[in-house]
Write an enzyme that holds these catalytic residues in place. Structure first.
Site, PDB file in Angstrom:
ATOM      1  N   GLN A 106       0.850  -1.200   0.000  1.00 40.19           N
ATOM      2  CA  GLN A 106       0.000   0.000   0.000  1.00 40.19           C
ATOM      3  C   GLN A 106       0.879   1.241   0.000  1.00 40.19           C
ATOM      4  O   GLN A 106       0.406   2.350  -0.133  1.00 40.19           O
ATOM      5  CB  GLN A 106      -0.888   0.032   1.247  1.00 40.19           C
ATOM      6  CG  GLN A 106      -1.813  -1.147   1.396  1.00 40.19           C
ATOM      7  CD  GLN A 106      -2.453  -1.158   2.769  1.00 40.19           C
ATOM      8  OE1 GLN A 106      -3.512  -0.588   2.976  1.00 40.19           O
ATOM      9  NE2 GLN A 106      -1.819  -1.813   3.713  1.00 40.19           N
ATOM     10  N   VAL A 108       3.741   4.029  -0.985  1.00 41.79           N
ATOM     11  CA  VAL A 108       3.965   4.803  -2.227  1.00 41.79           C
ATOM     12  C   VAL A 108       5.422   5.260  -2.329  1.00 41.79           C
ATOM     13  O   VAL A 108       5.758   6.056  -3.183  1.00 41.79           O
ATOM     14  CB  VAL A 108       3.001   6.013  -2.262  1.00 41.79           C
ATOM     15  CG1 VAL A 108       1.558   5.560  -2.371  1.00 41.79           C
ATOM     16  CG2 VAL A 108       3.172   6.912  -1.028  1.00 41.79           C
ATOM     17  N   HIS A 124      -1.525   1.435  -4.280  1.00 43.98           N
ATOM     18  CA  HIS A 124      -1.899   2.847  -4.123  1.00 43.98           C
ATOM     19  C   HIS A 124      -1.008   3.788  -4.916  1.00 43.98           C
ATOM     20  O   HIS A 124      -0.918   4.974  -4.608  1.00 43.98           O
ATOM     21  CB  HIS A 124      -1.868   3.233  -2.634  1.00 43.98           C
ATOM     22  CG  HIS A 124      -2.915   2.521  -1.836  1.00 43.98           C
ATOM     23  ND1 HIS A 124      -2.867   2.435  -0.469  1.00 43.98           N
ATOM     24  CD2 HIS A 124      -4.023   1.832  -2.220  1.00 43.98           C
ATOM     25  CE1 HIS A 124      -3.929   1.733  -0.046  1.00 43.98           C
ATOM     26  NE2 HIS A 124      -4.638   1.353  -1.082  1.00 43.98           N
ATOM     27  N   CYS A 153       2.862  19.924 -17.323  1.00 43.09           N
ATOM     28  CA  CYS A 153       3.276  19.006 -18.398  1.00 43.09           C
ATOM     29  C   CYS A 153       3.676  19.838 -19.609  1.00 43.09           C
ATOM     30  O   CYS A 153       3.269  21.007 -19.732  1.00 43.09           O
ATOM     31  CB  CYS A 153       2.073  18.120 -18.723  1.00 43.09           C
ATOM     32  SG  CYS A 153       2.235  17.099 -20.188  1.00 43.09           S
ATOM     33  N   GLY A 192       2.812  -4.450   9.097  1.00 43.98           N
ATOM     34  CA  GLY A 192       2.891  -3.004   9.294  1.00 43.98           C
ATOM     35  C   GLY A 192       1.742  -2.241   8.691  1.00 43.98           C
ATOM     36  O   GLY A 192       1.926  -1.176   8.069  1.00 43.98           O
TER      37      GLY A 192
HETATM   38  C1  BV8 Z   1     -12.079   3.301  -2.999  1.00 46.39           C
HETATM   39  C2  BV8 Z   1      -2.142   6.939  -1.276  1.00 46.39           C
HETATM   40  C3  BV8 Z   1     -14.124   3.618  -4.071  1.00 46.39           C
HETATM   41  C4  BV8 Z   1      -2.230   8.419  -1.037  1.00 46.39           C
HETATM   42  C5  BV8 Z   1      -3.830   5.935   0.187  1.00 46.39           C
HETATM   43  C6  BV8 Z   1     -15.517   1.029   3.675  1.00 46.39           C
HETATM   44  C7  BV8 Z   1     -15.781   1.760   4.806  1.00 46.39           C
HETATM   45  C8  BV8 Z   1     -15.389   3.102   4.897  1.00 46.39           C
HETATM   46  C9  BV8 Z   1     -14.685   3.719   3.862  1.00 46.39           C
HETATM   47  C10 BV8 Z   1     -14.423   2.962   2.773  1.00 46.39           C
HETATM   48  C11 BV8 Z   1     -14.845   1.638   2.633  1.00 46.39           C
HETATM   49  N1  BV8 Z   1     -14.436   1.197   1.419  1.00 46.39           N
HETATM   50  C12 BV8 Z   1     -13.792   2.172   0.776  1.00 46.39           C
HETATM   51  C13 BV8 Z   1     -13.765   3.246   1.593  1.00 46.39           C
HETATM   52  C14 BV8 Z   1     -13.145   4.529   1.340  1.00 46.39           C
HETATM   53  C15 BV8 Z   1     -11.655   4.482   1.604  1.00 46.39           C
HETATM   54  C16 BV8 Z   1     -11.269   3.859   2.903  1.00 46.39           C
HETATM   55  O1  BV8 Z   1     -10.941   2.664   2.961  1.00 46.39           O
HETATM   56  N2  BV8 Z   1     -11.251   4.664   3.943  1.00 46.39           N
HETATM   57  C17 BV8 Z   1     -10.777   4.193   5.214  1.00 46.39           C
HETATM   58  C18 BV8 Z   1     -10.059   5.335   5.929  1.00 46.39           C
HETATM   59  C19 BV8 Z   1     -11.940   3.639   6.012  1.00 46.39           C
HETATM   60  N3  BV8 Z   1     -11.034   3.759   0.512  1.00 46.39           N
HETATM   61  C20 BV8 Z   1     -10.834   4.419  -0.631  1.00 46.39           C
HETATM   62  O2  BV8 Z   1     -11.196   5.545  -0.839  1.00 46.39           O
HETATM   63  C21 BV8 Z   1     -10.111   3.631  -1.721  1.00 46.39           C
HETATM   64  N4  BV8 Z   1     -10.856   3.798  -2.930  1.00 46.39           N
HETATM   65  O3  BV8 Z   1     -12.569   2.531  -2.247  1.00 46.39           O
HETATM   66  O4  BV8 Z   1     -12.711   3.814  -4.082  1.00 46.39           O
HETATM   67  C22 BV8 Z   1     -14.477   3.466  -5.465  1.00 46.39           C
HETATM   68  C23 BV8 Z   1     -14.859   2.208  -5.917  1.00 46.39           C
HETATM   69  C24 BV8 Z   1     -15.231   2.086  -7.220  1.00 46.39           C
HETATM   70  C25 BV8 Z   1     -15.212   3.201  -8.063  1.00 46.39           C
HETATM   71  C26 BV8 Z   1     -14.783   4.442  -7.595  1.00 46.39           C
HETATM   72  C27 BV8 Z   1     -14.396   4.580  -6.282  1.00 46.39           C
HETATM   73  C28 BV8 Z   1      -8.724   4.225  -1.968  1.00 46.39           C
HETATM   74  C29 BV8 Z   1      -7.837   3.951  -0.789  1.00 46.39           C
HETATM   75  C30 BV8 Z   1      -6.401   4.407  -1.088  1.00 46.39           C
HETATM   76  C31 BV8 Z   1      -6.164   5.765  -0.496  1.00 46.39           C
HETATM   77  N5  BV8 Z   1      -4.748   6.121  -0.689  1.00 46.39           N
HETATM   78  N6  BV8 Z   1      -2.546   6.254  -0.052  1.00 46.39           N
HETATM   79  C32 BV8 Z   1      -1.187   8.891  -0.062  1.00 46.39           C
HETATM   80  O5  BV8 Z   1      -0.231   8.116   0.255  1.00 46.39           O
HETATM   81  O6  BV8 Z   1      -1.320  10.038   0.377  1.00 46.39           O
HETATM   82  S1  BV8 Z   1      -4.251   5.238   1.650  1.00 46.39           S
HETATM   83  C33 BV8 Z   1      -3.025   5.278   2.807  1.00 46.39           C
HETATM   84  O7  BV8 Z   1      -3.505   4.391   3.843  1.00 46.39           O
HETATM   85  C34 BV8 Z   1      -1.687   4.718   2.424  1.00 46.39           C
HETATM   86  O8  BV8 Z   1      -1.593   4.097   1.165  1.00 46.39           O
HETATM   87  C35 BV8 Z   1      -1.481   3.663   3.499  1.00 46.39           C
HETATM   88  O9  BV8 Z   1      -0.624   2.689   3.132  1.00 46.39           O
HETATM   89  C36 BV8 Z   1      -2.862   3.191   3.588  1.00 46.39           C
HETATM   90  C37 BV8 Z   1      -3.172   2.221   4.669  1.00 46.39           C
HETATM   91  O10 BV8 Z   1      -2.604   2.699   5.851  1.00 46.39           O
HETATM   92  P1  BV8 Z   1      -1.418   1.816   6.498  1.00 46.39           P
HETATM   93  O11 BV8 Z   1      -0.418   1.508   5.445  1.00 46.39           O
HETATM   94  O12 BV8 Z   1      -2.015   0.675   7.209  1.00 46.39           O
HETATM   95  O13 BV8 Z   1      -0.769   2.854   7.460  1.00 46.39           O
HETATM   96  P2  BV8 Z   1      -1.325   3.255   8.882  1.00 46.39           P
HETATM   97  O14 BV8 Z   1      -0.588   4.472   9.301  1.00 46.39           O
HETATM   98  O15 BV8 Z   1      -2.813   3.264   8.860  1.00 46.39           O
HETATM   99  O16 BV8 Z   1      -0.911   2.036   9.814  1.00 46.39           O
HETATM  100  C38 BV8 Z   1       0.451   1.752  10.022  1.00 46.39           C
HETATM  101  C39 BV8 Z   1       0.465   0.595  11.000  1.00 46.39           C
HETATM  102  O17 BV8 Z   1       1.823   0.227  11.216  1.00 46.39           O
HETATM  103  C40 BV8 Z   1      -0.091   0.982  12.374  1.00 46.39           C
HETATM  104  O18 BV8 Z   1      -1.000  -0.035  12.774  1.00 46.39           O
HETATM  105  C41 BV8 Z   1       1.126   1.009  13.285  1.00 46.39           C
HETATM  106  O19 BV8 Z   1       0.860   0.511  14.582  1.00 46.39           O
HETATM  107  C42 BV8 Z   1       2.057   0.066  12.584  1.00 46.39           C
HETATM  108  N7  BV8 Z   1       3.491   0.343  12.762  1.00 46.39           N
HETATM  109  C43 BV8 Z   1       4.106   1.543  12.911  1.00 46.39           C
HETATM  110  N8  BV8 Z   1       5.453   1.353  12.958  1.00 46.39           N
HETATM  111  C44 BV8 Z   1       5.659   0.009  12.821  1.00 46.39           C
HETATM  112  C45 BV8 Z   1       4.416  -0.637  12.696  1.00 46.39           C
HETATM  113  N9  BV8 Z   1       4.279  -1.965  12.554  1.00 46.39           N
HETATM  114  C46 BV8 Z   1       5.427  -2.692  12.517  1.00 46.39           C
HETATM  115  N10 BV8 Z   1       6.665  -2.144  12.612  1.00 46.39           N
HETATM  116  C47 BV8 Z   1       6.813  -0.812  12.777  1.00 46.39           C
HETATM  117  N11 BV8 Z   1       8.050  -0.297  12.882  1.00 46.39           N
HETATM  118 ZN    ZN Z   2       0.040  16.754 -20.656  1.00 45.73          ZN
END
Ligand code: BV8
Ligand code: ZN
Length: 250
Positions: A106, A108, A124, A153, A192
């Site tokens: 996930q 980038v 992503h 562009c 992670g």
């Molecule tokens: C879509 C790129 C629809 C941009 C990202 C159901 C319910 C509610 C909402 C939704 C649903 N289904 C869809 C949605 C909407 C939404 C969504 O899921 N929202 C969430 C918040 C509920 N999803 C979308 O919008 C997706 N698109 O569904 O489109 C659609 C369908 C058809 C037609 C048209 C439209 C698009 C989702 C992608 C968004 N883009 N990133 C950018 O980078 O700015 S998401 C972003 O979150 C990153 O990519 C990231 O990777 C991703 C997930 O987060 P994590 O990677 O898990 O990171 P996080 O910080 O959350 O967690 C880190 C974990 O690591 C923690 O638990 C921490 O404890 C742990 N940790 C920390 N350090 C360590 C560690 N673990 C181990 N070792 C360590 N050292």
């Molecule tokens: Zn262009």
């Protein structure tokens, strides 16, 4: 650090088709902020709806493109950590043993590629590629910060980061490959990730429905921890090398 169950090593040794799904936690030890860690995560300071949506870009392309380019420049200074290296080693080891290994991220930041993982499914998109909103031309941006925001562009159109924003669909081919791999695997590693963002967070359910064993390595509990066969609390940069070493002695 908690002792690792020998059965995890045995499961990895005997698996024929392994999938690893990584999230921002895997890059945390490389110095890249995660999204949701309470104090340090990016969302603690920013509101994702304010920055990681096409509406936000439409409202203020300068602000959003500046934020993404700042992240790109920060990532340029970061190096892969032990967790990325362990996954690159795992790809080699399983390949030599004619086993299937699919790395889905996930993230980038492209630190998996920097660690020499050869086949990475980016769900992503990536900070390193920017796409013209008018002609669709994609360019890989390896240099320093842009001069103007948003960058333009050669056709005169505005360029956006080639990441998947909230509300945008994931790249079809990448998602299809990821779903097929999750449906066919016998071992699924969730590494992670807070397992909150869909559809990526749904891949573990596909694996579980197909009776795969699930190992989670995460710093904190997540919505899938109770369903994983093993849920290890720890840092992926430390735990992953121990798992690969424990299973294969290297
Ligand atoms: C879509 C790129 C629809 C941009 C990202 C159901 C319910 C509610 C909402 C939704 C649903 N289904 C869809 C949605 C909407 C939404 C969504 O899921 N929202 C969430 C918040 C509920 N999803 C979308 O919008 C997706 N698109 O569904 O489109 C659609 C369908 C058809 C037609 C048209 C439209 C698009 C989702 C992608 C968004 N883009 N990133 C950018 O980078 O700015 S998401 C972003 O979150 C990153 O990519 C990231 O990777 C991703 C997930 O987060 P994590 O990677 O898990 O990171 P996080 O910080 O959350 O967690 C880190 C974990 O690591 C923690 O638990 C921490 O404890 C742990 N940790 C920390 N350090 C360590 C560690 N673990 C181990 N070792 C360590 N050292
Ligand atoms: Zn262009």
């Amino acid at each position: 650090m908690e002792a690792l169950d020998e059965q995890i090593f045995a499961a990895l040794r005997s698996a024929e088709r392994v999938v690893a799904l990584t999230g921002a936690g895997v890059s945390a030890e490389s110095g890249i902020p995660t999204f949701r860690d309470a104090m340090t995560g990016m969302w603690a300071k920013y509101d994702p709806a304010e920055l990681a949506t096409s509406e936000a870009f439409g409202r203020d392309a300068e602000r959003v493109s500046r934020w993404y380019d700042e992240r790109r420049c920060n990532v340029a200074a970061c190096k892969p950590n032990g967790g990325h290296m362990a996954l690159a080693r795992l790809e080699q080891i399983l390949g030599r043993r004619r086993k299937q290994f699919t790395l889905i991220t996930q993230n980038v930041d492209r630190l998996h590629q920097a660690a020499r993982s050869r086949d990475v499914i980016e769900l992503h998109g990536t900070l390193w590629v920017w796409r013209c909103v008018r002609c669709g031309t994609e360019t890989e941006e390896r240099g320093g910060a842009f001069e103007v925001y948003p960058p333009h562009c050669s056709c005169g159109g505005v360029k956006r980061p080639a990441v998947v924003w909230f509300g945008e669909s994931l790249p079809m081919a990448a998602m299809r490959r990821a779903q097929d791999a999750a449906a066919g695997c016998d071992l699924f590693l969730s590494l992670g990730t807070s397992s909150i963002v869909y559809p990526a967070a749904g891949l573990v359910d596909v694996a579980l429905r197909n009776r795969a064993m699930v190992v989670e390595v995460n710093a904190e509990e997540t919505p899938i921890s109770a369903r994983a066969h093993w849920s290890i609390r720890g840092k992926t940069g430390e735990v992953l090398p121990r798992i690969v070493e424990g299973a294969f002695g290297i």
